[in-house]
Design an enzyme around this catalytic site. Structure first.
Site, PDB file in Angstrom:
ATOM      1  N   GLU A  88       0.936  -1.153   0.058  1.00 21.61           N
ATOM      2  CA  GLU A  88      -0.013  -0.060  -0.135  1.00 21.61           C
ATOM      3  C   GLU A  88       0.851   1.246   0.123  1.00 21.61           C
ATOM      4  O   GLU A  88       1.699   1.263   0.775  1.00 21.61           O
ATOM      5  CB  GLU A  88      -0.930  -0.158   1.242  1.00 21.61           C
ATOM      6  CG  GLU A  88      -1.642   1.292   1.371  1.00 21.61           C
ATOM      7  CD  GLU A  88      -2.494   1.964   0.514  1.00 21.61           C
ATOM      8  OE1 GLU A  88      -2.615   2.902   0.052  1.00 21.61           O
ATOM      9  OE2 GLU A  88      -3.311   0.801   0.072  1.00 21.61           O
ATOM     10  N   ASP A 137      -8.147   2.473  -7.324  1.00 19.04           N
ATOM     11  CA  ASP A 137      -8.444   3.793  -7.856  1.00 19.04           C
ATOM     12  C   ASP A 137      -9.206   3.661  -9.141  1.00 19.04           C
ATOM     13  O   ASP A 137      -8.438   3.254 -10.047  1.00 19.04           O
ATOM     14  CB  ASP A 137      -7.444   4.709  -7.976  1.00 19.04           C
ATOM     15  CG  ASP A 137      -7.742   6.169  -8.076  1.00 19.04           C
ATOM     16  OD1 ASP A 137      -8.699   6.484  -8.932  1.00 19.04           O
ATOM     17  OD2 ASP A 137      -7.239   7.045  -7.580  1.00 19.04           O
ATOM     18  N   ARG A 212     -15.337  -0.421   5.995  1.00 13.12           N
ATOM     19  CA  ARG A 212     -16.089   0.842   5.982  1.00 13.12           C
ATOM     20  C   ARG A 212     -15.845   1.683   4.735  1.00 13.12           C
ATOM     21  O   ARG A 212     -16.713   2.270   4.243  1.00 13.12           O
ATOM     22  CB  ARG A 212     -15.165   1.552   7.089  1.00 13.12           C
ATOM     23  CG  ARG A 212     -15.588   1.082   8.387  1.00 13.12           C
ATOM     24  CD  ARG A 212     -14.984   1.778   9.642  1.00 13.12           C
ATOM     25  NE  ARG A 212     -13.576   1.514   9.541  1.00 13.12           N
ATOM     26  CZ  ARG A 212     -12.518   1.821  10.244  1.00 13.12           C
ATOM     27  NH1 ARG A 212     -12.649   2.976  11.383  1.00 13.12           N
ATOM     28  NH2 ARG A 212     -11.398   1.473  10.188  1.00 13.12           N
ATOM     29  N   TYR A 213     -14.792   1.629   3.807  1.00 11.18           N
ATOM     30  CA  TYR A 213     -14.539   2.179   2.528  1.00 11.18           C
ATOM     31  C   TYR A 213     -15.664   1.697   1.778  1.00 11.18           C
ATOM     32  O   TYR A 213     -16.513   2.295   1.156  1.00 11.18           O
ATOM     33  CB  TYR A 213     -13.218   1.981   1.980  1.00 11.18           C
ATOM     34  CG  TYR A 213     -13.340   2.706   0.740  1.00 11.18           C
ATOM     35  CD1 TYR A 213     -13.073   3.931   0.463  1.00 11.18           C
ATOM     36  CD2 TYR A 213     -13.416   1.932  -0.604  1.00 11.18           C
ATOM     37  CE1 TYR A 213     -12.792   4.686  -0.746  1.00 11.18           C
ATOM     38  CE2 TYR A 213     -13.335   2.320  -1.744  1.00 11.18           C
ATOM     39  CZ  TYR A 213     -12.933   3.886  -1.807  1.00 11.18           C
ATOM     40  OH  TYR A 213     -13.023   4.304  -3.036  1.00 11.18           O
TER      41      TYR A 213
END
Length: 233
Positions: A88, A137, A212-213
């Site tokens: 990440e 993304d 959560r995202y």
């Protein structure tokens, strides 16, 4: 220059991600980044052998772009017999994953902060049982499509480092990205999509961990889950 360095230098030098850091880390998080991350980081001076890094594990799994680490840590906690590697670029996400690792005692988890495109060529061939690429993304604009993570070069990396029968899971909640992934993957005979009915990609897989995202529903469609299997050569 080594083969790995050649492979990396031949790739586009644009960034696939936005900010590299958000708000300042807490003292605890900074300590984990400074003192724990170097101990569990990936060796970038040669070949990366997941089995050697995480010995005695029944399977070795990589998650690319793990965000805040909820899914990665959840998988590592649910499957302590397996070894997990996360890559990440966002420092705050890495710090959160380090916190999960410490709190849950996840000694089956190793982390690296960086651009996965630069690391994939260093992985040993046929060394991974599974790869997760979850909600990357989407780079919505057509002129930015080349910035999407899944490209011919990374698809080649996946084919090389996955074992025959290994699984690649891609998930997205952006229709254009789902279309992009289908076009890229269906064109590659090294992979097979095993979906037999709509629910196979419309519903979260049984082992999926919702973050959560994902729950924010920021995309333009319901989440799509694409499980691809590496065919035997």
């Amino acid at each position: 220059m080594s083969k790995t360095q050649d492979d990396i230098s031949a790739r586009p030098d644009f960034r696939l991600f936005g900010r590299a850091q958000g708000k300042p880390l807490s003292a605890r998080q900074q300590a984990l980044v400074d003192h724990v991350l170097p101990q569990i980081d990936l060796p970038l001076d040669g070949e990366i052998d997941a089995a050697a890094l995480l010995p005695g594990r029944s399977a070795h799994i990589l998650e690319i772009g793990f965000g805040g680490g909820e899914h990665l840590a959840g998988q590592a906690e649910a499957h302590p017999d397996c070894g997990y590697i996360g890559i990440e670029p966002f420092l705050n996400g890495v710090a959160k994953a380090l916190t999960y690792r410490e709190e849950k005692g996840l000694d089956n988890l190793r982390l690296h902060r960086g651009d996965a495109r630069e690391v994939l060529p260093a992985f040993k061939a046929s060394s991974l049982d599974r790869i997760f690429l979850l909600f990357p993304d989407p780079w919505h604009k057509k002129r930015h499509a080349k910035r999407r993570f899944l490209q011919p070069a990374t698809r080649d990396d996946f084919a090389r480092i996955l074992k025959p029968g290994g699984q690649l899971r891609i998930a997205t909640d952006v229709k254009s990205y789902a279309d992009h992934c289908m076009a890229e993957m269906q064109a590659d005979e090294r992979f097979s999509w095993r979906a037999n009915r709509a629910d196979d990609w419309r519903l979260p897989p049984a082992d999926h961990i919702t973050t959560r995202y994902e729950s924010k529903n920021l995309g333009d469609c319901a989440p799509v889950f694409m499980d691809w299997v590496r065919n035997a050569d």
